[in-house]
Design a protein around this motif. Structure first.
Motif, PDB file in Angstrom:
ATOM      1  N   GLU A 117      -1.458   7.148   1.626  1.00  0.00           N
ATOM      2  CA  GLU A 117      -2.734   7.693   1.165  1.00  0.00           C
ATOM      3  C   GLU A 117      -2.706   9.218   1.211  1.00  0.00           C
ATOM      4  O   GLU A 117      -2.410   9.806   2.259  1.00  0.00           O
ATOM      5  CB  GLU A 117      -3.872   7.151   2.031  1.00  0.00           C
ATOM      6  N   GLU A 118      -2.990   9.823   0.111  1.00  0.00           N
ATOM      7  CA  GLU A 118      -3.012  11.278   0.043  1.00  0.00           C
ATOM      8  C   GLU A 118      -4.386  11.802   0.454  1.00  0.00           C
ATOM      9  O   GLU A 118      -5.414  11.186   0.158  1.00  0.00           O
ATOM     10  CB  GLU A 118      -2.689  11.745  -1.380  1.00  0.00           C
TER      11      GLU A 118
ATOM     12  N   TYR B 297       0.834  -1.190   0.000  1.00  0.00           N
ATOM     13  CA  TYR B 297       0.000   0.000   0.000  1.00  0.00           C
ATOM     14  C   TYR B 297       0.874   1.247   0.000  1.00  0.00           C
ATOM     15  O   TYR B 297       1.864   1.337   0.739  1.00  0.00           O
ATOM     16  CB  TYR B 297      -0.911   0.018   1.224  1.00  0.00           C
ATOM     17  N   ASP B 298       0.503   2.204  -0.806  1.00  0.00           N
ATOM     18  CA  ASP B 298       1.201   3.488  -0.849  1.00  0.00           C
ATOM     19  C   ASP B 298       0.624   4.422   0.205  1.00  0.00           C
ATOM     20  O   ASP B 298      -0.431   4.171   0.794  1.00  0.00           O
ATOM     21  CB  ASP B 298       1.063   4.122  -2.241  1.00  0.00           C
TER      22      ASP B 298
END
Length: 430
Positions: free
Chosen positions: A133-134, A130-131
Motif C-alpha cells: 500500500e502506497e 495484496y500489493d
C-alpha cells in the motif's frame, strides 16, 4: 322437485384446501361417468377440476421454493421429490429442514456472503494477493516530518535540529543512532543544507565536555556520526582536514581521530553505513552465536566484568541471553583449570545481580546444558562431575533456584562388585 341422479356435495370454501390431500376414488381414477360438482360463487364446478388445480398450484409452489434455494448449488430437486443428483438431502424432507442453514424466506440465491470474502478472520477472496500500500500524501491523517519542520519556520536555527537529534541519540541504543543517521541523511537537501550540517557538528564538538557528563562515550559516538555523515555525502570530505592543528579540546580531538580511523577503514573496503552495526532482531543466529563466543573469550583474557556486560547489552538481544549461559557452562566443562570455573561463576553472578539476564533466560540456558550433557560427555569424560559441582556452586551463590539445581542429571559412579573380584567393575548406571 327431483334432483339429478348424480350426488351433489355442498362444499364450503374453507374446506377447499383439504381437497388436494384427499385421494381419488376408484371411479374417478377409472374415468367413471359420475362426477362431483361444487358450487363456488354461484357456479357449479366439477370437483375433479378443482383437485387438479390445487395439485398444480402446490407443485408450482414447491418448484418455486426449491429453485430459489438451489440456484447457487448447481443441483435441483425434482417435482415428485426425488433425491438430488449429488446425493444431497432434499430441503423439503424433515432432515433437510433442520440442517439447511439458508434462509427459509425464499429470498436470495444462496451464495456465500461477499463472494467468500466475508466473515470473521477472512482477509479476502481465495487467491487474492495484496500489493504494497502506497502512502497517500493527500490523506488528512498523513504526517510528513519534513513538512512539520518547514512549518516551524526555524530560519537560521535549522542547524539546531541535527544537534538535538544527535544529542538525544547519544543516550540511546545503537539502533536509535542508526535511525538518527538516516534522519540526517533524509533531511539534508530538503530541510537543512550541507552548511547547516557542518555548523551543527561544529556545535557538537564544542559541547563535547558537557555531553560527556551524561554520556562518557560521547567523543567516540560523535566521531562515528561524523564518519557516517561523510560516507552518506551530507558532510564534505575535507571537513576533518579543516580542524588539523587547530583543536585544543581533548574530547574534540578524540572524536576527530575516531572519524579519521573509520574513514581510513572505508578505503580498505569496510562500509561506513554499518558503523552502528545491525539491530538485534536483524542479526542472524550464526552471527549472534559468534559474537557471544568472542565476548566470552575476550572476558577470559581481560577479566573485565563490566565490559562484558556492556558488550552483551549492545547486542540488543535480551531474548537470546540463554546462549551466553549455555556457552559459559560449556566452556567451564571443557576447561582444565580453576580459572575459567571461577571467572564464569563471577560473570553469571554479576549478570544475574544486575538483572541483565532474567530468570527465564538463565533457566533456559541451564536446561539446554542438561539436555545435551550426554553428547558433551562423549568429548569431555568428566563433564557430569564438573557440571554437578558448577551447578552446586551457582546454587550457593544464589544464581539458580533449588528446583533447577535438582534437575541436574547425575551419573552413577563405578564401584567394585566385591573385594576379591580382581578389579572387575560394576556396569555403569545413569
Amino acid at each position: 322437485m327431483e334432483v339429478e341422479n348424480e350426488p351433489i356435495y355442498n362444499v364450503n370454501p374453507t374446506e377447499l384446501d383439504h381437497l388436494s390431500d384427499t385421494p381419488f376414488s376408484g371411479e374417478e381414477e377409472n374415468g367413471g361417468s359420475e362426477e362431483i360438482k361444487t358450487e363456488i360463487n354461484g357456479n357449479w364446478i366439477a370437483a375433479s377440476s378443482i383437485n387438479e388445480a390445487k395439485i398444480n398450484a402446490r407443485a408450482k409452489r414447491r418448484l418455486r421454493k426449491n429453485s430459489s434455494r438451489d440456484s447457487g448449488r448447481g443441483d435441483s430437486v425434482s417435482d415428485n421429490g426425488e433425491a438430488l443428483k449429488s446425493g444431497v438431502t432434499a430441503p423439503t424432507s424433515p432432515k433437510g429442514k433442520f440442517l439447511d442453514r439458508r434462509s427459509r424466506s425464499g429470498k436470495g440465491r444462496g451464495l456465500p456472503k461477499k463472494g467468500g470474502a466475508g466473515g470473521k478472520g477472512v482477509w479476502g477472496t481465495p487467491g487474492q494477493v495484496y500489493d504494497v500500500e502506497e502512502v497517500d500524501i493527500k490523506d488528512p491523517n498523513y504526517d510528513d516530518d519534513q513538512e512539520m519542520l518547514r512549518d516551524l519556520n526555524l530560519g537560521e536555527m535549522k542547524y539546531s535540529v541535527p544537534v538535538l537529534a544527535v544529542s538525544l541519540s547519544l543516550e540511546g541504543k545503537a539502533s536509535h543512532r542508526e535511525m538518527t543517521s538516516k534522519l540526517l541523511s533524509d533531511l539534508c537537501g530538503t530541510v537543512v543544507s550541507t552548511s547547516d550540517v557542518e555548523k551543527s557538528f561544529d556545535r557538537l564538538l564544542k559541547e563535547l565536555p558537557e555531553l560527556m557528563l551524561d554520556s562518557p562515550r560521547a567523543p567516540q559516538l560523535v566521531g562515528q556520526f561524523i564518519a557516517r555523515a561523510v560516507g552518506d555525502g551530507i558532510l564534505c570530505s575535507t571537513y576533518i582536514d579543516s580542524y588539523k592543528g587547530t583543536v585544543d579540546c581533548v574530547q574534540a580531538r578524540a572524536a576527530l581521530d575516531r572519524a579519521t580511523v573509520l574513514l581510513s577503514m572505508k578505503k580498505g573496503g569496510k562500509r561506513i553505513d554499518s558503523v552502528w552495526g545491525s539491530g538485534g532482531g536483524q542479526q542472524s543466529v550464526k552471527h549472534l552465536v559468534k559474537e557471544i563466543d568472542m565476548l566470552l573469550k575476550e572476558y577470559l583474557l581481560s577479566g573485565d566484568v563490566s565490559e562484558a556486560e556492556r558488550c552483551l547489552q549492545e547486542l540488543e538481544v535480551p531474548h537470546f541471553h540463554h546462549e551466553l549461559v549455555y556457552e559459559a557452562i560449556v566452556m567451564v566443562l571443557e576447561s582444565t583449570g580453576e580459572t575459567t570455573f571461577k571467572m564464569m561463576l563471577d560473570l553469571l553472578k554479576s549478570l544475574w545481580t544486575s538483572t541483565v539476564i532474567t530468570l527465564d533466560q538463565m533457566k533456559r540456558g541451564y536446561e539446554r546444558v542438561y539436555r545435551e550433557i550426554p553428547d558433551i560427555n562423549l568429548d569431555v569424560p568428566h563433564s557430569y562431575s564438573m557440571l554437578e559441582r558448577f551447578v552446586e556452586e551457582c546454587f550457593q551463590a544464589g544464581i539458580i533456584s533449588k528446583p533447577l539445581r535438582d534437575l541436574c542429571p547425575s551419573r552413577g559412579r563405578k564401584r567394585f562388585v566385591s573385594e576379591g573380584d580382581g578389579g572387575r567393575l560394576k556396569l555403569e548406571s545413569y
